[in-house]
Design an enzyme around this catalytic site. Structure first.
Site, PDB file in Angstrom:
ATOM      1  N   GLY A 224     -22.723 -54.324   7.000  1.00 47.29           N
ATOM      2  CA  GLY A 224     -22.874 -54.095   5.568  1.00 47.29           C
ATOM      3  C   GLY A 224     -22.976 -52.645   5.155  1.00 47.29           C
ATOM      4  O   GLY A 224     -23.112 -52.355   3.957  1.00 47.29           O
ATOM      5  N   GLU A 265     -23.774 -54.760  13.369  1.00 47.92           N
ATOM      6  CA  GLU A 265     -22.364 -55.167  13.478  1.00 47.92           C
ATOM      7  C   GLU A 265     -21.557 -54.771  12.238  1.00 47.92           C
ATOM      8  O   GLU A 265     -21.063 -55.636  11.522  1.00 47.92           O
ATOM      9  CB  GLU A 265     -22.268 -56.673  13.730  1.00 47.92           C
ATOM     10  CG  GLU A 265     -23.085 -57.486  12.731  1.00 47.92           C
ATOM     11  CD  GLU A 265     -23.128 -58.979  13.012  1.00 47.92           C
ATOM     12  OE1 GLU A 265     -22.947 -59.371  14.164  1.00 47.92           O
ATOM     13  OE2 GLU A 265     -23.366 -59.728  12.043  1.00 47.92           O
ATOM     14  N   GLY A 267     -18.424 -53.442   9.966  1.00 47.23           N
ATOM     15  CA  GLY A 267     -16.962 -53.480  10.005  1.00 47.23           C
ATOM     16  C   GLY A 267     -16.424 -52.350   9.154  1.00 47.23           C
ATOM     17  O   GLY A 267     -15.873 -51.364   9.632  1.00 47.23           O
ATOM     18  N   ARG A 268     -16.669 -52.483   7.835  1.00 47.61           N
ATOM     19  CA  ARG A 268     -16.133 -51.536   6.860  1.00 47.61           C
ATOM     20  C   ARG A 268     -16.383 -50.074   7.209  1.00 47.61           C
ATOM     21  O   ARG A 268     -15.482 -49.239   7.145  1.00 47.61           O
ATOM     22  CB  ARG A 268     -16.769 -51.829   5.498  1.00 47.61           C
ATOM     23  CG  ARG A 268     -16.348 -50.897   4.372  1.00 47.61           C
ATOM     24  CD  ARG A 268     -17.233 -51.082   3.130  1.00 47.61           C
ATOM     25  NE  ARG A 268     -17.556 -52.462   2.889  1.00 47.61           N
ATOM     26  CZ  ARG A 268     -16.823 -53.296   2.150  1.00 47.61           C
ATOM     27  NH1 ARG A 268     -15.733 -52.845   1.556  1.00 47.61           N
ATOM     28  NH2 ARG A 268     -17.179 -54.553   2.000  1.00 47.61           N
ATOM     29  N   TYR A 308     -12.677 -58.380  -6.212  1.00 48.92           N
ATOM     30  CA  TYR A 308     -14.042 -57.861  -6.441  1.00 48.92           C
ATOM     31  C   TYR A 308     -14.069 -56.721  -7.459  1.00 48.92           C
ATOM     32  O   TYR A 308     -15.076 -56.010  -7.556  1.00 48.92           O
ATOM     33  CB  TYR A 308     -14.650 -57.306  -5.144  1.00 48.92           C
ATOM     34  CG  TYR A 308     -14.422 -58.111  -3.899  1.00 48.92           C
ATOM     35  CD1 TYR A 308     -15.114 -59.294  -3.684  1.00 48.92           C
ATOM     36  CD2 TYR A 308     -13.544 -57.658  -2.910  1.00 48.92           C
ATOM     37  CE1 TYR A 308     -14.923 -60.017  -2.509  1.00 48.92           C
ATOM     38  CE2 TYR A 308     -13.355 -58.378  -1.745  1.00 48.92           C
ATOM     39  CZ  TYR A 308     -14.038 -59.556  -1.556  1.00 48.92           C
ATOM     40  OH  TYR A 308     -13.849 -60.255  -0.389  1.00 48.92           O
ATOM     41  N   CYS A 335       3.499 -62.022  -9.267  1.00 50.22           N
ATOM     42  CA  CYS A 335       3.721 -62.601 -10.585  1.00 50.22           C
ATOM     43  C   CYS A 335       2.418 -63.142 -11.174  1.00 50.22           C
ATOM     44  O   CYS A 335       2.268 -64.343 -11.376  1.00 50.22           O
ATOM     45  CB  CYS A 335       4.779 -63.692 -10.470  1.00 50.22           C
ATOM     46  SG  CYS A 335       5.429 -64.145 -12.056  1.00 50.22           S
ATOM     47  N   GLU A 336       1.462 -62.251 -11.384  1.00 53.78           N
ATOM     48  CA  GLU A 336       0.195 -62.599 -12.046  1.00 53.78           C
ATOM     49  C   GLU A 336      -0.293 -61.386 -12.823  1.00 53.78           C
ATOM     50  O   GLU A 336      -0.206 -60.256 -12.333  1.00 53.78           O
ATOM     51  CB  GLU A 336      -0.893 -62.976 -11.014  1.00 53.78           C
ATOM     52  CG  GLU A 336      -0.660 -64.309 -10.349  1.00 53.78           C
ATOM     53  CD  GLU A 336      -1.925 -64.929  -9.776  1.00 53.78           C
ATOM     54  OE1 GLU A 336      -3.025 -64.686 -10.333  1.00 53.78           O
ATOM     55  OE2 GLU A 336      -1.784 -65.643  -8.783  1.00 53.78           O
ATOM     56  N   TYR A 364     -10.630 -54.709   5.335  1.00 53.12           N
ATOM     57  CA  TYR A 364     -10.377 -55.822   4.416  1.00 53.12           C
ATOM     58  C   TYR A 364      -9.120 -55.588   3.578  1.00 53.12           C
ATOM     59  O   TYR A 364      -9.052 -55.982   2.425  1.00 53.12           O
ATOM     60  CB  TYR A 364     -11.600 -56.076   3.524  1.00 53.12           C
ATOM     61  CG  TYR A 364     -12.859 -56.285   4.340  1.00 53.12           C
ATOM     62  CD1 TYR A 364     -13.010 -57.438   5.104  1.00 53.12           C
ATOM     63  CD2 TYR A 364     -13.879 -55.332   4.370  1.00 53.12           C
ATOM     64  CE1 TYR A 364     -14.148 -57.628   5.883  1.00 53.12           C
ATOM     65  CE2 TYR A 364     -15.027 -55.528   5.144  1.00 53.12           C
ATOM     66  CZ  TYR A 364     -15.153 -56.680   5.892  1.00 53.12           C
ATOM     67  OH  TYR A 364     -16.265 -56.867   6.656  1.00 53.12           O
TER      68      TYR A 364
HETATM   69  N1  LLP Z   1     -21.404 -59.545  10.078  1.00 51.86           N
HETATM   70  C1  LLP Z   1     -21.156 -60.676   9.402  1.00 51.86           C
HETATM   71  C2  LLP Z   1     -21.769 -61.934   9.833  1.00 51.86           C
HETATM   72  C3  LLP Z   1     -20.322 -60.627   8.279  1.00 51.86           C
HETATM   73  O1  LLP Z   1     -20.072 -61.746   7.605  1.00 51.86           O
HETATM   74  C4  LLP Z   1     -19.738 -59.402   7.878  1.00 51.86           C
HETATM   75  C5  LLP Z   1     -18.874 -59.337   6.706  1.00 51.86           C
HETATM   76  C6  LLP Z   1     -20.010 -58.257   8.647  1.00 51.86           C
HETATM   77  C7  LLP Z   1     -20.863 -58.362   9.733  1.00 51.86           C
HETATM   78  C8  LLP Z   1     -19.430 -56.920   8.356  1.00 51.86           C
HETATM   79  O2  LLP Z   1     -19.716 -56.446   7.093  1.00 51.86           O
HETATM   80  P1  LLP Z   1     -19.306 -54.944   6.715  1.00 51.86           P
HETATM   81  O3  LLP Z   1     -20.023 -54.027   7.662  1.00 51.86           O
HETATM   82  O4  LLP Z   1     -17.832 -54.818   6.902  1.00 51.86           O
HETATM   83  O5  LLP Z   1     -19.705 -54.789   5.308  1.00 51.86           O
HETATM   84  N2  LLP Z   1     -13.831 -58.842   1.943  1.00 51.86           N
HETATM   85  C9  LLP Z   1     -14.983 -58.132   1.465  1.00 51.86           C
HETATM   86  C10 LLP Z   1     -16.046 -57.996   2.504  1.00 51.86           C
HETATM   87  C11 LLP Z   1     -16.485 -59.316   3.069  1.00 51.86           C
HETATM   88  C12 LLP Z   1     -17.428 -59.169   4.216  1.00 51.86           C
HETATM   89  C13 LLP Z   1     -17.789 -60.446   4.798  1.00 51.86           C
HETATM   90  N3  LLP Z   1     -18.670 -60.339   5.913  1.00 51.86           N
HETATM   91  C14 LLP Z   1     -14.531 -56.756   0.923  1.00 51.86           C
HETATM   92  O6  LLP Z   1     -13.351 -56.475   0.941  1.00 51.86           O
HETATM   93  O7  LLP Z   1     -15.355 -55.990   0.453  1.00 51.86           O
END
Ligand code: LLP
Length: 413
Positions: A224, A265, A267-268, A308, A335-336, A364
């Site tokens: 997150g 953990e 991601g972003r 979002y 087409c939206e 993402y």
């Molecule tokens: N761990 C779990 C269990 C998760 O569900 C997620 C993201 C992460 C870690 C990693 O979160 P991050 O560090 O990337 O924020 N599509 C959306 C984001 C959805 C994230 C869902 N879960 C966007 O484009 O902002």
């Protein structure tokens, strides 16, 4: 002023677009590596092990870079777990954080030997009843959520994620009755956390819950971590966060000792700034109140703005450095009406054929891309550590995508 940084020079990006065509995702390997190293160095002297949430960007070549930095993977489907195994990640470094998993997925995960992180009482019960299952991790709903949008706030008490706080002792007891030990606990409060203190607060809740669990080996605080997408977005300081969180971890370690490991953990944070989407303008349209730049991409390739209302900085790569004195809305080719990638942006006067970069699209972007309107997803290029670009996924031709579709639909021509 917030000035978006391109991950490569305008000339390099123009060349890539000329060679590989647009739309094109471009990623920078050395930036991804560097960001992994920043994380790895954040908690000095503490047993923190980093996982990467592969849903952010699961191109195998990107995964390989992050795996080579020593990161394990957080996965959220059996498919992601299988992909991780197939690119050579060891099962003991793969977490499968399930939500509404089927029996088949559970059997497959157990068989594959990945670590299951279970998010509901009922699934835990089914897992505990299996023969030969001895331990697992559970996901707790800490009743503290955060995120850049309500749709990605996962920790609040009304979200579908995690086992209710008051059910945890009963869940642990039930698992124990079946001979299953709860060796891990987990939270993930949301994505794009706005107030880091919400995370530290939720960490405390998790640590408190952990006190009643005798067999804990790992405590996972989720991901997150946000990145700044636009002017005014506060950058998330890993150092400051680690300073705030370290005393909690130290205290827990002193209390419990032994071979306890902490996980995060994200991601972003790792991949978002290390990627962009290149698109070419093919239509300049003055609709009276709004001037649209029509492009060869759309929300089928970068869903975040439509889904979002996310902001991605836009740069006219062809006219990089020129004065941005015109206002445009960047539209896609889907087409939206809602297929708007960026609204009211200041750019240099832009003409057909010019190249735009949608910045900070490494997370993402491609993983949420689809074949809507029966179009292909973009190609992807990874700029290697030595600066050499490498094609890591190739878009399908119109002919190929339609033929594949007909074949998958069992349609006989
Ligand atoms: N761990 C779990 C269990 C998760 O569900 C997620 C993201 C992460 C870690 C990693 O979160 P991050 O560090 O990337 O924020 N599509 C959306 C984001 C959805 C994230 C869902 N879960 C966007 O484009 O902002």
């Amino acid at each position: 002023m917030f000035s978006p940084k391109l991950i490569a020079s305008p000339d390099t990006l123009s060349n890539l677009a000329a060679v590989y065509g647009t739309p094109l995702y471009v990623y920078d390997s050395s930036m991804i590596r560097q960001r992994c190293q920043t994380l790895a160095a954040a908690f000095k002297g503490l047993p923190v092990k980093w996982l990467y949430a592969i849903k952010a960007n699961d191109n195998p070549h990107v995964l390989k870079v992050i795996k080579d930095e020593g990161f394990g993977f957080d996965t959220v489907s059996f498919e992601e777990a299988l992909l991780s195994l197939k690119i050579g990640q060891r099962p003991e470094k793969i977490f499968y954080t399930e939500n509404n998993m089927t029996d088949e997925e559970m059997f497959a995960a157990v068989e594959a030997g990945v670590i299951l992180n279970i998010g509901s009482y009922s699934r835990l019960e089914q897992f505990a009843r299996l023969k030969n299952t001895r331990e697992c991790s559970i996901r707790v709903n800490p009743q503290i959520g955060d995120g850049h949008h309500a749709k990605v706030d996962t920790g609040n008490r009304d979200s579908k994620f995690g086992i209710r706080l008051d059910l945890i002792p009963a869940a642990v007891e039930m698992a124990g009755e079946h001979g299953v030990k709860i060796t891990g606990i987990h939270i993930h409060i949301g994505s794009g956390i706005q107030k880091p203190e919400n995370l530290t607060q939720a960490m405390k809740v998790l640590l408190d819950i952990g006190r009643v669990l005798p067999d804990l080996k790992r405590i996972n605080f989720g991901g997150g971590f946000p990145i700044p997408y636009k002017e005014g977005d506060a950058p998330f300081s890993i150092t400051r966060f680690a300073e705030a969180a370290s005393p909690l971890l130290k205290e827990e370690l002193d209390r419990r000792g032994g071979d306890l490991v902490f996980h995060f953990e994200p991601g972003r944070w790792i991949v978002a700034p290390a990627g962009l989407l290149l698109t070419r303008v093919n239509t300049v349209k003055d609709q009276g109140r709004i001037t649209f730049l029509g492009t060869d991409t759309g929300f089928n390739h970068l869903l975040r703005p439509a889904m979002y209302e996310s902001y991605h900085a836009v740069v006219n790569v062809t006219r990089a450095g020129e004065e941005a004195d015109k206002t445009y809305t960047i539209a896609g080719n889907i087409c939206e009406t809602g297929d708007i990638l960026a609204e009211d942006r200041k750019l240099p006067e832009t003409s057909n054929g010019e190249l735009l970069a949608l910045c900070d699209a490494g997370a993402y972007g491609m993983t949420m891309a689809s074949n809507y309107n029966r179009r292909s997803v973009p190609s992807e290029v990874l700029i290697a550590d030595d600066g050499t670009p490498k094609l890591i996924r190739e878009r399908e031709t119109a002919e190929a995508i339609v033929d594949r579709f007909l074949k998958e639909s069992f349609f006989v021509k």
